[in-house]
Design a protein around this motif. Structure first.
Motif, PDB file in Angstrom:
ATOM      1  N   THR A 135       0.796  -1.228   0.000  1.00  0.00           N
ATOM      2  CA  THR A 135       0.000   0.000   0.000  1.00  0.00           C
ATOM      3  C   THR A 135       0.829   1.278   0.000  1.00  0.00           C
ATOM      4  OG1 THR A 135      -0.111   0.052   2.427  1.00  0.00           O
ATOM      5  CG2 THR A 135      -1.811  -1.215   1.270  1.00  0.00           C
ATOM      6  N   GLY A 136       2.105   1.161   0.375  1.00  0.00           N
ATOM      7  CA  GLY A 136       2.927   2.354   0.472  1.00  0.00           C
ATOM      8  C   GLY A 136       2.668   3.171   1.726  1.00  0.00           C
ATOM      9  N   GLU A 137       1.862   2.646   2.641  1.00  0.00           N
ATOM     10  CA  GLU A 137       1.526   3.344   3.878  1.00  0.00           C
ATOM     11  C   GLU A 137       2.404   2.848   5.034  1.00  0.00           C
ATOM     12  OE1 GLU A 137      -0.667   5.718   4.172  1.00  0.00           O
ATOM     13  OE2 GLU A 137      -1.788   5.593   2.283  1.00  0.00           O
ATOM     14  N   TYR A 138       2.508   3.694   6.048  1.00  0.00           N
ATOM     15  CA  TYR A 138       3.138   3.273   7.294  1.00  0.00           C
ATOM     16  C   TYR A 138       2.013   2.758   8.190  1.00  0.00           C
ATOM     17  CZ  TYR A 138       7.235   5.859   5.690  1.00  0.00           C
ATOM     18  OH  TYR A 138       8.313   6.303   4.968  1.00  0.00           O
ATOM     19  N   LEU A 139       1.938   1.444   8.362  1.00  0.00           N
ATOM     20  CA  LEU A 139       0.768   0.824   8.978  1.00  0.00           C
ATOM     21  C   LEU A 139       0.495   1.351  10.384  1.00  0.00           C
ATOM     22  CD1 LEU A 139       1.207  -2.895   7.851  1.00  0.00           C
ATOM     23  CD2 LEU A 139      -0.274  -1.129   6.882  1.00  0.00           C
ATOM     24  N   PHE A 140       1.537   1.552  11.159  1.00  0.00           N
ATOM     25  CA  PHE A 140       1.370   1.992  12.542  1.00  0.00           C
ATOM     26  C   PHE A 140       0.663   3.338  12.599  1.00  0.00           C
ATOM     27  CE2 PHE A 140       2.844   3.975  16.495  1.00  0.00           C
ATOM     28  CZ  PHE A 140       2.616   2.965  17.405  1.00  0.00           C
ATOM     29  N   TRP A 141       1.090   4.274  11.790  1.00  0.00           N
ATOM     30  CA  TRP A 141       0.507   5.616  11.805  1.00  0.00           C
ATOM     31  C   TRP A 141      -0.845   5.646  11.115  1.00  0.00           C
ATOM     32  CZ3 TRP A 141       2.931   7.663  15.462  1.00  0.00           C
ATOM     33  CH2 TRP A 141       4.304   7.453  15.640  1.00  0.00           C
ATOM     34  N   GLN A 142      -1.031   4.786  10.122  1.00  0.00           N
ATOM     35  CA  GLN A 142      -2.348   4.665   9.492  1.00  0.00           C
ATOM     36  C   GLN A 142      -3.367   4.140  10.497  1.00  0.00           C
ATOM     37  OE1 GLN A 142      -2.459   1.786   6.329  1.00  0.00           O
ATOM     38  NE2 GLN A 142      -4.410   2.527   5.521  1.00  0.00           N
ATOM     39  N   ASP A 143      -2.996   3.131  11.258  1.00  0.00           N
ATOM     40  CA  ASP A 143      -3.882   2.590  12.290  1.00  0.00           C
ATOM     41  C   ASP A 143      -4.161   3.623  13.371  1.00  0.00           C
ATOM     42  OD1 ASP A 143      -3.947   0.142  10.996  1.00  0.00           O
ATOM     43  OD2 ASP A 143      -2.263  -0.667  12.136  1.00  0.00           O
ATOM     44  N   THR A 144      -3.131   4.366  13.760  1.00  0.00           N
ATOM     45  CA  THR A 144      -3.290   5.395  14.786  1.00  0.00           C
ATOM     46  C   THR A 144      -4.266   6.472  14.342  1.00  0.00           C
ATOM     47  OG1 THR A 144      -1.045   5.016  15.639  1.00  0.00           O
ATOM     48  CG2 THR A 144      -2.104   7.112  16.189  1.00  0.00           C
ATOM     49  N   GLY A 145      -4.106   6.948  13.117  1.00  0.00           N
ATOM     50  CA  GLY A 145      -4.991   7.990  12.606  1.00  0.00           C
ATOM     51  C   GLY A 145      -6.439   7.535  12.551  1.00  0.00           C
ATOM     52  N   ALA A 146      -6.665   6.307  12.095  1.00  0.00           N
ATOM     53  CA  ALA A 146      -8.031   5.787  11.997  1.00  0.00           C
ATOM     54  C   ALA A 146      -8.679   5.676  13.372  1.00  0.00           C
ATOM     55  CB  ALA A 146      -8.014   4.424  11.304  1.00  0.00           C
ATOM     56  N   SER A 147      -7.942   5.160  14.345  1.00  0.00           N
ATOM     57  CA  SER A 147      -8.507   4.980  15.685  1.00  0.00           C
ATOM     58  C   SER A 147      -8.748   6.320  16.372  1.00  0.00           C
ATOM     59  CB  SER A 147      -7.574   4.116  16.541  1.00  0.00           C
ATOM     60  OG  SER A 147      -7.522   2.782  16.055  1.00  0.00           O
ATOM     61  N   LEU A 148      -7.818   7.258  16.225  1.00  0.00           N
ATOM     62  CA  LEU A 148      -7.992   8.568  16.851  1.00  0.00           C
ATOM     63  C   LEU A 148      -9.183   9.314  16.263  1.00  0.00           C
ATOM     64  CD1 LEU A 148      -4.353   9.914  17.320  1.00  0.00           C
ATOM     65  CD2 LEU A 148      -5.948   9.116  19.073  1.00  0.00           C
ATOM     66  N   TYR A 149      -9.394   9.162  14.965  1.00  0.00           N
ATOM     67  CA  TYR A 149     -10.554   9.800  14.337  1.00  0.00           C
ATOM     68  C   TYR A 149     -11.850   9.247  14.911  1.00  0.00           C
ATOM     69  CZ  TYR A 149     -14.179  10.633  10.855  1.00  0.00           C
ATOM     70  OH  TYR A 149     -15.358  10.962  10.236  1.00  0.00           O
ATOM     71  N   ARG A 150     -11.928   7.941  15.048  1.00  0.00           N
ATOM     72  CA  ARG A 150     -13.148   7.313  15.548  1.00  0.00           C
ATOM     73  C   ARG A 150     -13.421   7.671  17.001  1.00  0.00           C
ATOM     74  NH1 ARG A 150     -10.828   1.886  12.810  1.00  0.00           N
ATOM     75  NH2 ARG A 150     -11.593   2.229  10.679  1.00  0.00           N
ATOM     76  N   ILE A 151     -12.410   7.558  17.844  1.00  0.00           N
ATOM     77  CA  ILE A 151     -12.658   7.824  19.261  1.00  0.00           C
ATOM     78  C   ILE A 151     -12.830   9.319  19.506  1.00  0.00           C
ATOM     79  CG2 ILE A 151     -10.241   8.085  20.026  1.00  0.00           C
ATOM     80  CD1 ILE A 151     -11.071   6.374  22.473  1.00  0.00           C
ATOM     81  N   GLY A 152     -12.119  10.159  18.749  1.00  0.00           N
ATOM     82  CA  GLY A 152     -12.289  11.602  18.911  1.00  0.00           C
ATOM     83  C   GLY A 152     -13.690  12.044  18.546  1.00  0.00           C
ATOM     84  N   LEU A 153     -14.194  11.522  17.417  1.00  0.00           N
ATOM     85  CA  LEU A 153     -15.547  11.871  16.987  1.00  0.00           C
ATOM     86  C   LEU A 153     -16.586  11.344  17.963  1.00  0.00           C
ATOM     87  CD1 LEU A 153     -17.321  13.144  14.812  1.00  0.00           C
ATOM     88  CD2 LEU A 153     -17.257  10.966  13.569  1.00  0.00           C
ATOM     89  N   GLY A 154     -16.416  10.099  18.382  1.00  0.00           N
ATOM     90  CA  GLY A 154     -17.383   9.497  19.298  1.00  0.00           C
ATOM     91  C   GLY A 154     -17.442  10.207  20.640  1.00  0.00           C
ATOM     92  N   ILE A 155     -16.287  10.515  21.221  1.00  0.00           N
ATOM     93  CA  ILE A 155     -16.244  11.181  22.520  1.00  0.00           C
ATOM     94  C   ILE A 155     -16.784  12.602  22.423  1.00  0.00           C
ATOM     95  CG2 ILE A 155     -14.622  12.221  24.141  1.00  0.00           C
ATOM     96  CD1 ILE A 155     -15.227   9.416  24.862  1.00  0.00           C
ATOM     97  N   THR A 156     -16.471  13.302  21.332  1.00  0.00           N
ATOM     98  CA  THR A 156     -16.961  14.676  21.172  1.00  0.00           C
ATOM     99  C   THR A 156     -18.484  14.707  21.090  1.00  0.00           C
ATOM    100  OG1 THR A 156     -14.937  15.333  20.015  1.00  0.00           O
ATOM    101  CG2 THR A 156     -16.876  16.736  19.722  1.00  0.00           C
ATOM    102  N   ILE A 157     -19.050  13.819  20.287  1.00  0.00           N
ATOM    103  CA  ILE A 157     -20.506  13.765  20.163  1.00  0.00           C
ATOM    104  C   ILE A 157     -21.142  13.367  21.497  1.00  0.00           C
ATOM    105  CG2 ILE A 157     -22.434  12.591  19.035  1.00  0.00           C
ATOM    106  CD1 ILE A 157     -20.682  12.363  16.538  1.00  0.00           C
ATOM    107  N   SER A 158     -20.543  12.411  22.181  1.00  0.00           N
ATOM    108  CA  SER A 158     -21.063  11.986  23.487  1.00  0.00           C
ATOM    109  C   SER A 158     -21.053  13.134  24.489  1.00  0.00           C
ATOM    110  CB  SER A 158     -20.236  10.817  24.030  1.00  0.00           C
ATOM    111  OG  SER A 158     -20.438   9.645  23.286  1.00  0.00           O
TER     112      SER A 158
END
Length: 272
Positions: free
Chosen positions: A67-90
């Motif tokens: 994929t040409g991606e750095y998996l660790f940082w790709q995973d980090t970005g995806a998880s932070l987006y989800r939890i950030g959005l969820g916690i903010t809405i909550s």
């Protein structure tokens, strides 16, 4: 004679005592890892620090050939987006409904029992329902975080509003304040620091719901990666990911605490 309970450690001693459990844990792990690897060099349960460092380099600092991606940082970005959005809405839902429930007896009579029942439903039990209803994309994962944390924040905010001195509300009404003005000018400033504290308390649960959702249905994310490599017993990958999740959770908690201290210093007076 000064009692032990009244002895306050110096800054240097406090820093040493903070680091001591981590040093002991690392030392114990090092001994156990060396013992297992000496008996079986191919043992995967307790990888050496060198093996863990190599895994971190592969995932965080080496491009994925496919994929040409750095998996660790790709995973980090995806998880932070989800939890950030969820916690903010909550937090927004919890603040609005909790404030209204605490201030308006009529609304509280109809809505409070329902919120209580919702908060008692194990969010993991309805995870299949969320995936069926919202699909396997981001919405279901975010909804799991919201359903798991928002009712708790609502109940906490409602309790905080009801604990405010009634004299304040009566005086505000005597001076001609409407319900809306009482809510915005009297109640809201006093419960905002408690909202941040409530969000901090729900962070652990939010991460739990996120990891569970990513483990079941995701193509990227910290939880997804952990459950992907577990079939290969890749503890050299799992350990860094678990430590990184813990670090992110601590950073979020620390940031919220500092925001609260800066914005609402009166709330933290007397706290050490």
């Amino acid at each position: 004679m000064k009692r032990f309970m009244n002895i306050e450690p110096s800054p240097a001693l406090r820093a040493f005592l903070t680091l001591l459990p981590f040093i002991i844990a690392l030392f114990a792990y090092s001994i156990a890892s060396e013992a297992r690897l000496a008996e079986n060099p191919h043992d995967k349960l307790l990888p050496s620090f060198t093996q863990i460092a190599d895994a971190v380099d592969r995932y965080a600092f080496t491009e994925n050939k496919r994929t040409g991606e750095y998996l660790f940082w790709q995973d980090t970005g995806a998880s932070l987006y989800r939890i950030g959005l969820g916690i903010t809405i909550s937090a927004l839902i919890g603040l609005f409904i909790g404030l209204c429930n605490g201030l308006l007896p009529t609304l509280r009579a109809g809505l409070s029992p329902f919120i209580t029942i919702i908060s008692l439903i194990p969010p993991m039990a309805i995870l299949p329902i969320l995936f069926i209803t919202f699909g396997l994309d981001e919405l279901a994962k975010v909804m799991l975080i919201i359903i798991g944390t928002a009712p708790v924040i609502i109940r906490d905010m409602q309790s905080q509003v009801m604990q405010l001195p009634q004299e304040q509300l009566i005086k505000a009404q005597t001076l001609g304040a409407s319900t809306w003005q009482v809510a915005i000018r009297v109640i809201l400033p006093q419960i905002m620091p408690r909202l941040l504290a409530s969000v901090r308390l729900t962070l652990g649960a939010a991460w739990l719901f996120l990891i569970a959702a990513e483990a079941i249905a995701a193509q990227e994310g910290l939880g997804y990666r952990i459950f992907l490599v577990r079939r290969y017993m890749s503890m050299d990958v799992i350990f860094p990911y678990v430590i990184w999740i813990t670090t992110l959770a601590f950073a979020m908690d620390f940031s919220l605490r500092k925001i609260s201290e800066v914005c609402f210093p009166w709330y933290h007076q007397g706290a050490k």
